[in-house]
Motif scaffolding. Sequence first.
Motif, PDB file in Angstrom:
ATOM      1  N   THR A   2      12.057   1.318  -1.432  1.00  0.00           N
ATOM      2  CA  THR A   2      11.523  -0.010  -1.771  1.00  0.00           C
ATOM      3  C   THR A   2      11.583  -0.223  -3.281  1.00  0.00           C
ATOM      4  N   ASP A   3      11.290  -1.453  -3.703  1.00  0.00           N
ATOM      5  CA  ASP A   3      11.298  -1.766  -5.135  1.00  0.00           C
ATOM      6  C   ASP A   3      10.237  -0.972  -5.881  1.00  0.00           C
ATOM      7  N   VAL A   4      10.628  -0.452  -7.054  1.00  0.00           N
ATOM      8  CA  VAL A   4       9.645   0.182  -7.923  1.00  0.00           C
ATOM      9  C   VAL A   4       8.994  -0.922  -8.758  1.00  0.00           C
ATOM     10  N   VAL A   5       7.688  -1.006  -8.727  1.00  0.00           N
ATOM     11  CA  VAL A   5       6.991  -2.059  -9.470  1.00  0.00           C
ATOM     12  C   VAL A   5       5.943  -1.427 -10.378  1.00  0.00           C
ATOM     13  N   SER A   6       5.518  -2.190 -11.388  1.00  0.00           N
ATOM     14  CA  SER A   6       4.468  -1.691 -12.266  1.00  0.00           C
ATOM     15  C   SER A   6       3.112  -2.072 -11.678  1.00  0.00           C
ATOM     16  N   ILE A   7       2.104  -1.332 -12.071  1.00  0.00           N
ATOM     17  CA  ILE A   7       0.754  -1.637 -11.571  1.00  0.00           C
ATOM     18  C   ILE A   7       0.314  -3.005 -12.096  1.00  0.00           C
ATOM     19  N   SER A   8       0.792  -3.357 -13.279  1.00  0.00           N
ATOM     20  CA  SER A   8       0.452  -4.681 -13.796  1.00  0.00           C
ATOM     21  C   SER A   8       1.018  -5.786 -12.889  1.00  0.00           C
ATOM     22  N   GLN A   9       2.209  -5.570 -12.344  1.00  0.00           N
ATOM     23  CA  GLN A   9       2.763  -6.559 -11.399  1.00  0.00           C
ATOM     24  C   GLN A   9       1.927  -6.600 -10.127  1.00  0.00           C
ATOM     25  N   VAL A  10       1.534  -5.427  -9.654  1.00  0.00           N
ATOM     26  CA  VAL A  10       0.758  -5.368  -8.413  1.00  0.00           C
ATOM     27  C   VAL A  10      -0.584  -6.073  -8.589  1.00  0.00           C
ATOM     28  N   LEU A  11      -1.288  -5.713  -9.664  1.00  0.00           N
ATOM     29  CA  LEU A  11      -2.636  -6.279  -9.846  1.00  0.00           C
ATOM     30  C   LEU A  11      -2.583  -7.702 -10.374  1.00  0.00           C
ATOM     31  N   GLY A  12      -1.430  -8.081 -10.913  1.00  0.00           N
ATOM     32  CA  GLY A  12      -1.282  -9.443 -11.432  1.00  0.00           C
ATOM     33  C   GLY A  12      -1.141 -10.477 -10.325  1.00  0.00           C
ATOM     34  N   GLY A  13      -1.062 -10.018  -9.090  1.00  0.00           N
ATOM     35  CA  GLY A  13      -1.076 -10.947  -7.965  1.00  0.00           C
ATOM     36  C   GLY A  13       0.271 -11.585  -7.665  1.00  0.00           C
ATOM     37  N   THR A  14       1.357 -11.013  -8.217  1.00  0.00           N
ATOM     38  CA  THR A  14       2.659 -11.640  -7.980  1.00  0.00           C
ATOM     39  C   THR A  14       3.339 -11.068  -6.743  1.00  0.00           C
ATOM     40  N   ILE A  15       2.768 -10.009  -6.188  1.00  0.00           N
ATOM     41  CA  ILE A  15       3.400  -9.386  -5.021  1.00  0.00           C
ATOM     42  C   ILE A  15       2.515  -9.618  -3.795  1.00  0.00           C
ATOM     43  N   ALA A  16       3.104 -10.134  -2.748  1.00  0.00           N
ATOM     44  CA  ALA A  16       2.314 -10.512  -1.569  1.00  0.00           C
ATOM     45  C   ALA A  16       1.757  -9.285  -0.847  1.00  0.00           C
ATOM     46  N   VAL A  17       0.552  -9.449  -0.345  1.00  0.00           N
ATOM     47  CA  VAL A  17      -0.030  -8.423   0.516  1.00  0.00           C
ATOM     48  C   VAL A  17       0.904  -8.225   1.702  1.00  0.00           C
ATOM     49  N   GLY A  18       1.096  -6.964   2.107  1.00  0.00           N
ATOM     50  CA  GLY A  18       2.009  -6.686   3.217  1.00  0.00           C
ATOM     51  C   GLY A  18       3.357  -6.171   2.742  1.00  0.00           C
ATOM     52  N   THR A  19       3.643  -6.346   1.419  1.00  0.00           N
ATOM     53  CA  THR A  19       4.925  -5.879   0.870  1.00  0.00           C
ATOM     54  C   THR A  19       4.910  -4.353   0.724  1.00  0.00           C
ATOM     55  N   MET A  20       6.059  -3.753   0.978  1.00  0.00           N
ATOM     56  CA  MET A  20       6.226  -2.319   0.731  1.00  0.00           C
ATOM     57  C   MET A  20       6.732  -2.143  -0.706  1.00  0.00           C
ATOM     58  N   CYS A  73      -2.012  14.492 -13.458  1.00  0.00           N
ATOM     59  CA  CYS A  73      -0.788  14.773 -12.702  1.00  0.00           C
ATOM     60  C   CYS A  73       0.062  13.512 -12.588  1.00  0.00           C
ATOM     61  N   ALA A  74       1.376  13.708 -12.609  1.00  0.00           N
ATOM     62  CA  ALA A  74       2.283  12.570 -12.420  1.00  0.00           C
ATOM     63  C   ALA A  74       2.626  12.466 -10.941  1.00  0.00           C
ATOM     64  N   PHE A  75       2.726  11.241 -10.463  1.00  0.00           N
ATOM     65  CA  PHE A  75       2.721  11.013  -9.029  1.00  0.00           C
ATOM     66  C   PHE A  75       3.481   9.732  -8.727  1.00  0.00           C
ATOM     67  N   GLU A  76       4.274   9.782  -7.656  1.00  0.00           N
ATOM     68  CA  GLU A  76       4.984   8.582  -7.207  1.00  0.00           C
ATOM     69  C   GLU A  76       4.595   8.329  -5.765  1.00  0.00           C
ATOM     70  N   VAL A  77       4.405   7.082  -5.429  1.00  0.00           N
ATOM     71  CA  VAL A  77       3.981   6.800  -4.066  1.00  0.00           C
ATOM     72  C   VAL A  77       4.578   5.492  -3.582  1.00  0.00           C
ATOM     73  N   GLU A  78       4.999   5.551  -2.316  1.00  0.00           N
ATOM     74  CA  GLU A  78       5.507   4.347  -1.664  1.00  0.00           C
ATOM     75  C   GLU A  78       4.468   3.942  -0.632  1.00  0.00           C
ATOM     76  N   GLY A  79       4.289   2.667  -0.469  1.00  0.00           N
ATOM     77  CA  GLY A  79       3.302   2.264   0.521  1.00  0.00           C
ATOM     78  C   GLY A  79       3.240   0.766   0.686  1.00  0.00           C
ATOM     79  N   GLU A  80       2.288   0.362   1.507  1.00  0.00           N
ATOM     80  CA  GLU A  80       2.122  -1.056   1.786  1.00  0.00           C
ATOM     81  C   GLU A  80       0.930  -1.578   0.999  1.00  0.00           C
ATOM     82  N   ALA A  95      -0.565   4.500   1.349  1.00  0.00           N
ATOM     83  CA  ALA A  95       0.618   5.338   1.133  1.00  0.00           C
ATOM     84  C   ALA A  95       1.366   5.640   2.422  1.00  0.00           C
ATOM     85  N   THR A  96       2.707   5.563   2.357  1.00  0.00           N
ATOM     86  CA  THR A  96       3.530   5.996   3.478  1.00  0.00           C
ATOM     87  C   THR A  96       4.417   7.181   3.089  1.00  0.00           C
ATOM     88  N   ARG A  97       4.554   7.393   1.773  1.00  0.00           N
ATOM     89  CA  ARG A  97       5.357   8.520   1.283  1.00  0.00           C
ATOM     90  C   ARG A  97       4.855   8.890  -0.103  1.00  0.00           C
TER      91      ARG A  97
END
Length: 481
Positions: A2-20, A73-80, A95-97
């Motif tokens: 899936t697309d790698v996004v920044s937390i600022s994009q996520v919390l900024g409300g530009t990504i719809a709920v339900g998106t992976m 710790c550094a960490f990468e996570v994919e999820g919904e 998280a899904t991965r």
Amino acid sequence: MTDVVSISQVLGGTIAVGTMVTVRGWVRTRRDSKAGLSFVNLNDGSCFDGLQIVVVNTLEGYEQSVLSLSAGCAFEVEGELVTSQGKGQSVELRATRVVPHSTIADPERYPLAKRGDGKHFTPEFLREIAHLRPRTNTFGAVTRLRHAMAMAVHRFFHEEGFYWVNTPIVTTSDAEGAGQMFRVSTLDAMNPARSPDGSVDFSKDFFGKPAHLTVSGQLNVEPFCLALSKVYTFGPTFRAENSNTARHLAEFWMIEPEVAFADLRANADLAERFLKYIFRAILSERMDDLRFFDQECKKGDSPYVQKGVEIISRLEQFVASPFERVDYREAVKILQGAKKKFEFPVSFGVDLQTEHERYLTEQVFNRPVVVMNYPKAIKAFYMRQNDDNETVAAMDVLAPGIGEIIGGSQREERLDVLTARMDALSLPHHEYEWYLDTRRYGSVPHAGFGLGFERLVVYAAGLANIRDAIPYPRVPGSARF
Ligand code: 4AD
Ligand code: MG
């Protein structure tokens, strides 16, 4: 993937709920619930807040990759992206991965591991680990604020038709005539080339003469002003003054606009528009970081900030109210009539101390103040002499809570007055011939000022010490990292 996004994009409300989505960052905290869920607060520095990651213990690799996660710790996570059930955040990532990038073998030894007593790390401690402090709330916020303000500086000048000029860092003239410069030399310090009389022979040095780190770009930017009309510098400057204060750095960034066909009044107006523009920018772009500093100041237990200052309302007032303008003479009278007893007495001819500056801006006017027309004896040679022969067209902008943040002047554009002043101060003409040429050929009234960028950061964030306003502070006795 899936697309790698920044937390600022996520919390900024530009990504719809339900998106992976995939996010990456560093763990701040991990909490495991009895119900078989782990909550990881992940921070990637793109904004103040972290993202809450929820991992169920049935996820593949859970034990190896999640149960070993600790702060740092550094960490990468994919999820919904889902609407959060919990308090404190609107969305979270289910998280899904999970991909751990690095774990910390001995979490107890991580210098930023949460303190058992819940207290703040001391500023002194964090300065000793300046390479790790960007991961703290305070230094993440300072770094983003610095960026937003630097961008606003360039935007402001660009919009006003100024050109940015990159003035040199190594110089062979002492702009302020103050002699607080760091030498730049490739001579062998133990065994330098010597003249017959035994003195060091700087003609054998790299530049063929004594050279230093610049204290100001002004003298180098003036010639560009007298050709491009509106210019500015923004770069590092250096002062070897041995002042171990909360307001002084040996290396700091300075912004210096210079405007042709401008007088002191126009200069003060520019300073006012400029400061307000920058503060408006951070009020609209960096409320997350400002809110953090505002709360820290209000709580009053953080050693990083000035206690009891309401920085957001201070900034809002700053942009809303016109600056006061007062003559130095008038300021001295006000200070002499003050009830407050100052450590340093005031009379015409003395330089104002921080206690005086703060009294004027905090007690007398309760807003930023431009003090104008200082005695010439305490100011630099290039400032324009007023008709009273006693004062020069200098100005300092004073702000509540800090004192001087800007120093500037109208420049002496008259060749004969300028050279007479240089003679009075025993400044050797031959060192300044190129500067004097600007007064010989096409001289016009012009004016400018210097703003210490870190002083601005201190003011905006309500910081207690300027050493925390710059990534790696250089101060007497310390230039580690
Ligand atoms: O008042 P200053 O010395 O003025 C000049 O250098 C002029 N050439 C500026 C000009 O007219 N172009 O310094 C300007 C500003 C101060 O108001 C202060 O904000 C900051 O630079 N400053 C320092 N900031 C941090 N640490 C220090 N040691 C500083 N010294 C000055
Ligand atoms: Mg000054």
